[in-house]
Design a protein around this motif. Structure first.
Motif, PDB file in Angstrom:
ATOM      1  N   UNK A 183       6.255 -14.603  38.087  1.00  0.00           N
ATOM      2  CA  UNK A 183       5.471 -14.619  39.336  1.00  0.00           C
ATOM      3  C   UNK A 183       6.435 -14.559  40.520  1.00  0.00           C
ATOM      4  N   UNK A 184       5.907 -14.366  41.711  1.00  0.00           N
ATOM      5  CA  UNK A 184       6.750 -14.357  42.914  1.00  0.00           C
ATOM      6  C   UNK A 184       5.893 -14.599  44.140  1.00  0.00           C
ATOM      7  N   UNK A 234       9.902 -16.251  39.838  1.00  0.00           N
ATOM      8  CA  UNK A 234      10.256 -16.808  38.538  1.00  0.00           C
ATOM      9  C   UNK A 234      10.673 -15.648  37.649  1.00  0.00           C
ATOM     10  N   UNK A 235      11.919 -15.730  37.181  1.00  0.00           N
ATOM     11  CA  UNK A 235      12.490 -14.664  36.373  1.00  0.00           C
ATOM     12  C   UNK A 235      13.045 -15.284  35.095  1.00  0.00           C
ATOM     13  N   UNK A 236      12.734 -14.673  33.960  1.00  0.00           N
ATOM     14  CA  UNK A 236      13.304 -15.144  32.686  1.00  0.00           C
ATOM     15  C   UNK A 236      14.069 -14.007  32.025  1.00  0.00           C
ATOM     16  N   UNK A 237      15.087 -14.377  31.276  1.00  0.00           N
ATOM     17  CA  UNK A 237      15.760 -13.395  30.438  1.00  0.00           C
ATOM     18  C   UNK A 237      14.756 -12.998  29.356  1.00  0.00           C
ATOM     19  N   UNK A 238      14.461 -11.704  29.243  1.00  0.00           N
ATOM     20  CA  UNK A 238      13.399 -11.262  28.348  1.00  0.00           C
ATOM     21  C   UNK A 238      13.699 -11.601  26.881  1.00  0.00           C
ATOM     22  N   UNK A 239      14.964 -11.479  26.474  1.00  0.00           N
ATOM     23  CA  UNK A 239      15.243 -11.713  25.049  1.00  0.00           C
ATOM     24  C   UNK A 239      15.415 -13.191  24.696  1.00  0.00           C
ATOM     25  N   UNK A 240      15.985 -13.986  25.590  1.00  0.00           N
ATOM     26  CA  UNK A 240      16.234 -15.396  25.226  1.00  0.00           C
ATOM     27  C   UNK A 240      15.235 -16.369  25.858  1.00  0.00           C
ATOM     28  N   UNK A 278      15.918 -18.931  37.739  1.00  0.00           N
ATOM     29  CA  UNK A 278      15.394 -19.052  39.101  1.00  0.00           C
ATOM     30  C   UNK A 278      15.321 -20.521  39.510  1.00  0.00           C
ATOM     31  N   UNK A 279      14.663 -20.775  40.650  1.00  0.00           N
ATOM     32  CA  UNK A 279      14.639 -22.121  41.231  1.00  0.00           C
ATOM     33  C   UNK A 279      13.927 -23.152  40.370  1.00  0.00           C
ATOM     34  N   UNK A 280      13.202 -22.719  39.353  1.00  0.00           N
ATOM     35  CA  UNK A 280      12.588 -23.678  38.430  1.00  0.00           C
ATOM     36  C   UNK A 280      13.647 -24.599  37.820  1.00  0.00           C
ATOM     37  N   UNK A 281      14.862 -24.077  37.620  1.00  0.00           N
ATOM     38  CA  UNK A 281      15.941 -24.907  37.083  1.00  0.00           C
ATOM     39  C   UNK A 281      16.178 -26.103  37.992  1.00  0.00           C
ATOM     40  N   UNK A 282      16.210 -25.829  39.291  1.00  0.00           N
ATOM     41  CA  UNK A 282      16.436 -26.886  40.291  1.00  0.00           C
ATOM     42  C   UNK A 282      15.245 -27.850  40.316  1.00  0.00           C
TER      43      UNK A 282
END
Ligand SMILES: Nc1ncnc2c1ncn2[C@@H]1O[C@H](COP(=O)(O)OP(=O)(O)O)[C@@H](O)[C@H]1O
Ligand SMILES: [Mg+2]
Length: 239
Positions: free
Chosen positions: A177-178, A201-207, A212-216
């Protein structure tokens, strides 16, 4: 082009806005600050401004190439962009492809649900009220935008989503999403603000790794957050 930087016009949580000698343009300077929970959680990640300015510049250029109107003019220095000065609409426009975050708390929708077609939501930018969600009727009732402007905003958000989603997919990244912010210039609706891992929100497609800021938000170390932003920068700006 060379510009003469004037006064500070606005100072937000993560960016500064300066006037330029051309009155139709402003300088948008990305700070190293990172914030969450409507600004209640805040830290500094040295180098984040450079990463977000570079990522935003790249993605705004990409949207321009697809004829999606946005404020980007050029990069001024590694942390600042020259952009068209807009009369900003104080609304966050969120486009969702996959359910996560506030929507799974608010509604009976489970994490990971795919939205096809994507969902578009509006949130009033009002930290004191916790950025409440509003409807298209509220947008017109509160005189934030006319009905035709709201339609244009939705159309542009969905178009931007398609362009961003397929570009990021080509880099092995999934766009969950964005958030976009819109403004007006000479009666036209234009995308402003930023386009980077602070508002996507960006995820590595394979792993499935979060980039993104969700980590924070989730309490990762500042070093981990920076490494994720650097990974996005490497894949989409340097590649
Ligand atoms: N093209 C533009 N013209 C004028 N103002 C802009 C433009 N793009 C973004 N802004 C404004 O810059 C300000 C600073 O950004 P930011 O630090 O993200 O603020 P906030 O704390 O409101 O999220 C915001 O008020 C935003 O609306
Ligand atoms: Mg902001």
């Amino acid at each position: 082009m060379s510009y003469k930087i004037g006064e500070l016009i606005a100072s937000g949580k993560t960016k500064l806005v300066y006037s330029l000698d051309n009155p139709s343009l402003v300088l948008l300077k990305f700070k190293d600050d990172v914030t969450a929970l409507d600004g209640k959680k805040r830290d500094v990640i040295v180098g984040k401004g450079v990463l977000n300015a570079g990522i935003s510049a790249k993605l705004f250029q990409l949207l321009k190439e697809s004829n999606i109107d946005n404020h980007y003019v050029e990069m001024y220095d590694p942390t600042s962009l020259v952009v068209e000065k807009l009369e900003m609409i104080p609304v966050e426009v969120v486009c969702r492809n996959i359910a996560t975050g506030s929507i799974v708390k608010r509604l009976p929708i489970s994490e990971g649900t795919v939205f096809d077609p994507p969902i578009v939501e509006f949130f009033l930018k009002d930290d004191a009220r916790g950025d409440p969600m509003i409807t298209e009727s509220h947008m017109t009732a509160l005189k934030l935008a006319s009905k035709s402007e709201v339609e244009k905003i939705v159309e542009m958000a969905l178009k931007a989503n398609e362009v961003l989603k397929s570009f990021l997919a080509s880099k092995g990244l999934t766009l969950i999403d964005f958030k976009l912010e819109f403004g007006r210039r000479n009666g036209r609706i234009i995308i402003g603000d930023e386009l980077d891992p602070d508002c996507m929100r960006i995820r590595d497609t394979s792993t499935g790794r979060i980039l993104d800021k969700d980590l924070y938000r989730k309490g990762a170390t500042l070093e981990e957050v920076k490494r994720a932003y650097e990974e996005v920068y490497r894949r989409i700006v340097e590649a």
